[in-house]
Design a protein around this motif. Structure first.
Motif, mmCIF file in Angstrom:
data_model
loop_
_atom_site.group_PDB
_atom_site.id
_atom_site.type_symbol
_atom_site.label_atom_id
_atom_site.label_comp_id
_atom_site.label_asym_id
_atom_site.label_seq_id
_atom_site.Cartn_x
_atom_site.Cartn_y
_atom_site.Cartn_z
ATOM 1 N N UNK A 494 0.872 -1.174 0.000
ATOM 2 C CA UNK A 494 0.000 0.000 0.000
ATOM 3 C C UNK A 494 0.911 1.227 0.000
ATOM 4 N N UNK A 495 1.007 1.898 -1.140
ATOM 5 C CA UNK A 495 1.856 3.082 -1.252
ATOM 6 C C UNK A 495 1.103 4.249 -0.621
ATOM 7 N N UNK A 496 1.611 4.702 0.510
ATOM 8 C CA UNK A 496 0.890 5.734 1.263
ATOM 9 C C UNK A 496 1.154 7.121 0.673
ATOM 10 N N UNK A 497 2.418 7.471 0.528
ATOM 11 C CA UNK A 497 2.740 8.807 0.020
ATOM 12 C C UNK A 497 4.259 8.936 -0.129
ATOM 13 N N UNK A 498 4.706 10.045 -0.696
ATOM 14 C CA UNK A 498 6.117 10.417 -0.739
ATOM 15 C C UNK A 498 6.488 11.077 0.583
ATOM 16 N N UNK A 499 7.733 10.886 1.005
ATOM 17 C CA UNK A 499 8.159 11.514 2.262
ATOM 18 C C UNK A 499 8.083 13.042 2.142
ATOM 19 N N UNK A 500 8.022 13.717 3.273
ATOM 20 C CA UNK A 500 7.746 15.147 3.281
ATOM 21 C C UNK A 500 8.875 15.993 2.714
ATOM 22 N N UNK A 501 10.083 15.445 2.576
ATOM 23 C CA UNK A 501 11.190 16.217 2.006
ATOM 24 C C UNK A 501 11.239 16.154 0.496
ATOM 25 N N UNK A 502 10.647 15.109 -0.100
ATOM 26 C CA UNK A 502 10.631 15.028 -1.554
ATOM 27 C C UNK A 502 11.336 13.800 -2.096
ATOM 28 N N UNK A 503 11.286 13.664 -3.434
ATOM 29 C CA UNK A 503 11.744 12.454 -4.107
ATOM 30 C C UNK A 503 13.255 12.265 -4.055
ATOM 31 N N UNK A 504 14.027 13.293 -3.806
ATOM 32 C CA UNK A 504 15.486 13.161 -3.782
ATOM 33 C C UNK A 504 16.008 12.539 -2.480
ATOM 34 N N UNK A 783 -3.875 17.503 -5.415
ATOM 35 C CA UNK A 783 -4.321 18.751 -4.791
ATOM 36 C C UNK A 783 -5.590 19.276 -5.425
ATOM 37 N N UNK A 784 -6.474 19.754 -4.592
ATOM 38 C CA UNK A 784 -7.685 20.419 -5.083
ATOM 39 C C UNK A 784 -7.426 21.920 -5.150
ATOM 40 N N UNK A 785 -8.429 22.649 -5.500
ATOM 41 C CA UNK A 785 -8.249 24.084 -5.711
ATOM 42 C C UNK A 785 -7.968 24.821 -4.423
ATOM 43 N N UNK A 786 -8.320 24.232 -3.291
ATOM 44 C CA UNK A 786 -8.197 24.949 -2.024
ATOM 45 C C UNK A 786 -6.945 24.538 -1.266
ATOM 46 N N UNK A 787 -5.852 24.209 -1.965
ATOM 47 C CA UNK A 787 -4.610 23.867 -1.282
ATOM 48 C C UNK A 787 -4.189 25.011 -0.376
ATOM 49 N N UNK A 788 -3.731 24.639 0.837
ATOM 50 C CA UNK A 788 -3.513 25.662 1.854
ATOM 51 C C UNK A 788 -2.205 26.404 1.686
ATOM 52 N N UNK A 789 -1.256 25.836 0.976
ATOM 53 C CA UNK A 789 0.010 26.549 0.809
ATOM 54 C C UNK A 789 0.706 26.067 -0.451
ATOM 55 N N UNK A 790 1.650 26.856 -0.908
ATOM 56 C CA UNK A 790 2.419 26.487 -2.085
ATOM 57 C C UNK A 790 3.276 25.262 -1.799
ATOM 58 N N UNK A 791 3.824 25.186 -0.575
ATOM 59 C CA UNK A 791 4.655 24.043 -0.201
ATOM 60 C C UNK A 791 3.844 22.746 -0.270
ATOM 61 N N UNK A 792 2.631 22.768 0.291
ATOM 62 C CA UNK A 792 1.789 21.579 0.256
ATOM 63 C C UNK A 792 1.454 21.202 -1.173
ATOM 64 N N UNK A 793 1.196 22.195 -1.995
ATOM 65 C CA UNK A 793 0.845 21.922 -3.377
ATOM 66 C C UNK A 793 1.988 21.232 -4.102
ATOM 67 N N UNK A 794 3.209 21.738 -3.922
ATOM 68 C CA UNK A 794 4.372 21.141 -4.571
ATOM 69 C C UNK A 794 4.637 19.723 -4.072
ATOM 70 N N UNK A 795 4.545 19.530 -2.754
ATOM 71 C CA UNK A 795 4.807 18.204 -2.188
ATOM 72 C C UNK A 795 3.758 17.203 -2.636
ATOM 73 N N UNK A 796 2.505 17.651 -2.671
ATOM 74 C CA UNK A 796 1.447 16.740 -3.086
ATOM 75 C C UNK A 796 1.618 16.331 -4.541
ATOM 76 N N UNK A 797 2.015 17.301 -5.379
ATOM 77 C CA UNK A 797 2.196 16.971 -6.789
ATOM 78 C C UNK A 797 3.358 16.014 -6.977
ATOM 79 N N UNK A 798 4.388 16.115 -6.096
ATOM 80 C CA UNK A 798 5.495 15.162 -6.189
ATOM 81 C C UNK A 798 5.035 13.751 -5.863
#
Length: 798
Positions: A494-504, A783-798
């Protein structure tokens, strides 16, 4: 004297009337006597026929009783039916006694009645003292089935909690595989005798067959190779009484070569025809016993099946090609010529005998004792000793997955010559050194149905909070317990998510607090290592699964503080969270560190020992850097796994005191740490993995610190990305937490002797995020249209 000189006498009769009445009376009496004689003769003939029938029944009964006494077979004697028959015999004898004329005949009949009464007493005693309790058990089973039926009816009306472990419907695959096998039922010796060790037997396994009650017995000749003569029985009773419909032969022309004969015990009966390996050839044969027509099809393939005893089962001759049947149809199991004997599974078209595409397993056929199919899943056995087999391996053709299992099966005699499953009665049929043996099977109910049924039945009686407590109590009955026989299987990832620092940030670790009774059971932590030097410096804590999914931490922490050297930092992905503190290998040292993220209080312990742990990437896992010291946790507490310098890199297991960081005595095992991809602990047992390819790991080894014993395993673990950077088990939810090249992955685990663990948690699409589950059960967050921050948006898209 008259005129001519002759003497003439004159007589006078007083009565000249003829006695016609007396003659008629005599004729009438004669006719009546003749009719009475014929009636007596008819009665005698009828009594003679009845006595012959009764004697025949007694002869059959004597055979069955003698056979049961001699061989100890579990023959299903219907005692009540026998007693009823004896009553009818007594009644008939009493009627004959009334009509008897002579005293000798009456005395003889009375003696017969006394003997029948004695037999009736013996039969009643046999029923009372039935040595194997067969009939008593059967009656109890019937009573239990009636009670179960009542329960099910009550469930349907909503008046009771459902029985979530009810049996699987016949012919259906609505279950999660084989759970257990009953004790053996020894039916009888094969009809040819004890010198004929090899063979097969069973019933027609085709669903909806025209002959559902027919049994067949097909012993091999004494050479334990040739299939030639067999018998069909129209009922179980006739099977027990050696009363066949007919005895058949595949060698109709009495040809010494017997071109239509078969070889090996891999024969099955499907929809009125036998399927088997043709004698001395790489071909399949189909024989219809009713039309005596035989069809042959040569097996042509790039990897053709072996034959003539090249890759038979271990201890069994000429069973290179083994036919099998189940709910899915007709199958062939054989050895792979190109893969040097690996077991191969193929579907077979019962009409054309054409074989389908192969499923090649990891098991060598000649290392297995036998196999059978259920719902498209192959189950393979191996010999444990002269009295037990172990069903130790399964391959699911529906998913293309295999794994090791552990189900014991008792056997009356040492060698399993053949094993056949029948979906019409869900039984196994074994030919065991000449004896016919059967087993009842129990299947594991589907988890979703078990939980769903409980919820439905309790809905009217419990409110939402009550239902939550019910499920919680049910989980607590099995969670955190070591009442099992070890790891059985691992679910799909079950792939939960990417870690909070990113793919690198490929390396790191994640999970939950594994301490039993922890104060923060719902907290999740994610600890990525630095992408350049594998330093453990920053981590995040999440107070719930939902907040983990939404990148919404309680707090982000750093171990560096104001010290540029980062002496409080860690290295490698071998970090765990226990009872509110992190435990890890201190940076650039042979030391253990413990830190409380809430107080930031640090405890450090230098590890001094005769054989101290390695550090700084001397003995890390294969493909993983700086994980010389790997911390782990389970039901038994806190552990450390490291490499041993004295043992040239072999793995060492130690208990760790979570308060003082004092390490315990070592268990040095046979596996080198640098050859292993990762490890985890469950109930004091270390499980080690190795890389098979970029998509699969194998849990191949286990060391039990409770018994100081090791064993080989064969459990596949699918992975989304190539490298397992860390692997942690949590006893509070019985899940594995894998840090897989920067992604957080979890697995449900199943133990032997325990029902499967619950599926993973899910979150609702809240706070501006849409949640989607794909076919592979991986979780994607968009991410939906109401993403709370730019950081969250970038991390979610990763």
């Amino acid at each position: 004297m008259d005129a001519s000189g002759q003497c003439v006498c004159i007589m006078e009769l007083s009565d000249v009337t003829f006695p016609a009445r007396k003659v008629e009376q005599m004729e009438s009496d004669f006719y009546n006597l003749t009719n009475r004689l014929q009636e007596h003769l008819n009665q005698i003939y009828m009594n003679k026929n009845n006595v012959s029938t009764i004697m025949s029944n007694f002869t059959d009964l004597i055979k069955r009783v003698k056979y049961s006494k001699t061989f100890g077979t579990h023959v299903d004697l219907d005692f009540q039916k026998i007693i009823s028959e004896l009553h009818s015999v007594i009644k008939m004898a009493q009627n004959i006694s009334k009509n008897a004329i002579t005293n000798t005949t009456k005395d003889t009949i009375n003696i017969l009645i006394d003997q029948i009464n004695d037999i009736q007493t013996i039969v009643a005693t046999m029923e009372t003292h039935d040595r194997n309790n067969i009939i008593a058990v059967q009656r109890e089973i019937i009573a239990l089935r009636e009670k179960l039926q009542e329960c099910e009816e009550a469930i349907a009306s909503g008046n009771a909690v459902p029985n979530v472990t009810k049996s699987t419907p016949i012919g259906k695959c609505d279950h999660d595989g084989l759970l257990k096998v009953s004790d053996p039922v020894l039916v009888k010796l094969n009809w040819k005798g004890p010198d004929f060790k090899g063979g097969a037997w069973g019933k027609d396994f085709a669903l909806g067959t025209k002959t559902p009650d027919h049994y067949w017995v097909f012993p091999l000749n004494k050479d334990e190779r040739t299939l030639e003569n067999y018998r069909l029985y129209s009922s179980y009773r006739k099977l027990l009484l050696y009363s066949p419909v007919r005895e058949y032969s595949l060698n109709i022309d009495n040809n010494p070569k017997c071109s239509d004969c078969g070889q090996g015990a891999g024969v099955v009966f499907f929809n009125g025809s036998f399927y088997y390996n043709c004698f001395d050839s790489r071909a399949l044969c189909k024989a219809d016993p009713f039309s005596m027509r035989t069809t042959r099809e040569k097996i042509e393939d790039q990897d053709p099946a072996s034959f003539n005893n090249w890759f038979s089962y271990k201890g069994v001759k000429y069973q290179d090609i083994d036919l099998a049947g189940d709910e899915k149809g007709l199958w062939m199991v054989h050895g792979s010529t190109l893969s040097n004997g690996k077991l191969v599974i193929r579907k077979v078209d019962p009409h054309t005998l054409k074989v389908g595409t192969p499923w090649i397993t990891s098991q060598s056929k000649d290392s297995l004792s036998n196999s059978f199919m259920i719902c498209g899943v192959l189950y393979a056995t191996k010999r444990k000793n002269s009295t037990h087999e172990e069903i130790h391996f399964m391959y699911d053709t529906n998913k293309g997955q295999e794994r090791n299992i552990k189900i014991f099966m008792e056997k009356p005699l040492p060698t399993v010559q053949s094993l056949n499953y029948n979906p019409n009665d869900q039984k196994l049929y074994m030919f065991n050194d000449g004896y016919l043996v059967s087993y009842n099977l129990t299947f594991m109910p589907r988890l979703s149905k078990r939980i769903g049924n409980v919820a439905a039945a309790e809905h009217q009686a419990l409110d939402a909070e009550g239902q939550k407590n019910l499920v919680k109590r049910e989980l607590q009955a099995t969670i955190s317990s070591c009442d099992h026989d070890g790891l059985l299987s691992v679910s799909g990832p079950i792939v939960v998510k990417l870690n909070w620092k990113g793919a690198n940030f490929k390396a790191g670790s994640w999970g939950k607090d594994f301490a039993l009774g922890t104060k923060s059971p719902d907290h999740y932590w994610v600890f990525p290592a630095d992408k350049d030097n594998y330093i453990l410096e920053k981590f995040r804590l999440y107070s719930s699964y939902k907040k983990l999914m939404l990148y919404f931490p309680v707090l982000e922490f750093s171990l560096r503080g104001n010290n540029d050297k980062c002496e409080n930092c860690g290295q490698g992905g071998g970090v765990v969270f226990f009872n509110g503190s992190f435990y890890y290998n201190c940076y650039n040292s042979r030391s253990l560190c413990k830190i409380d993220p809430h107080t930031m209080r640090l405890l450090r312990k230098e590890l001094e020992d005769e054989d101290p742990p390695s550090f700084n990437d001397v003995f890390s896992y294969k493909g993983v850097k700086f994980q010389d010291m790997d911390m782990a946790g389970d039901e038994k507490g806190l552990w450390m796994i490291h490499g041993s310098k004295k043992a040239d890199g072999n793995m060492v297991i130690r208990k760790v005191n979570p308060d003082t960081l004092q390490i315990g005595r070592p268990w040095i095992i046979s596996q080198q740490k640098t050859n292993v991809s990762n490890t985890f602990m469950i109930c004091g047992v270390l499980y080690a993995t190795r890389r098979l390819n970029s998509t699969h790991e194998e849990i191949f080894y286990a060391f039990d610190t409770n018994s100081a014993q090791e064993r080989k395993l064969h459990i596949f673990l699918e992975k989304p990305l190539p490298t397992l950077q860390s692997l942690n088990y949590n006893p509070n939810d019985q899940k594995l937490y894998v840090y897989n090249d920067g992604y957080l992955v979890q697995y449900d685990v199943t133990f032997k002797g325990r029902r499967a663990s619950r599926s993973g948690e899910a979150i609702a699409p809240e706070h501006g995020l849409d949640v989607h589950y794909g076919k592979s059960q991986s979780l994607a967050i968009m991410p939906a249209k109401t993403a709370t921050s730019k950081e969250e948006l970038n991390l979610a898209s990763q």
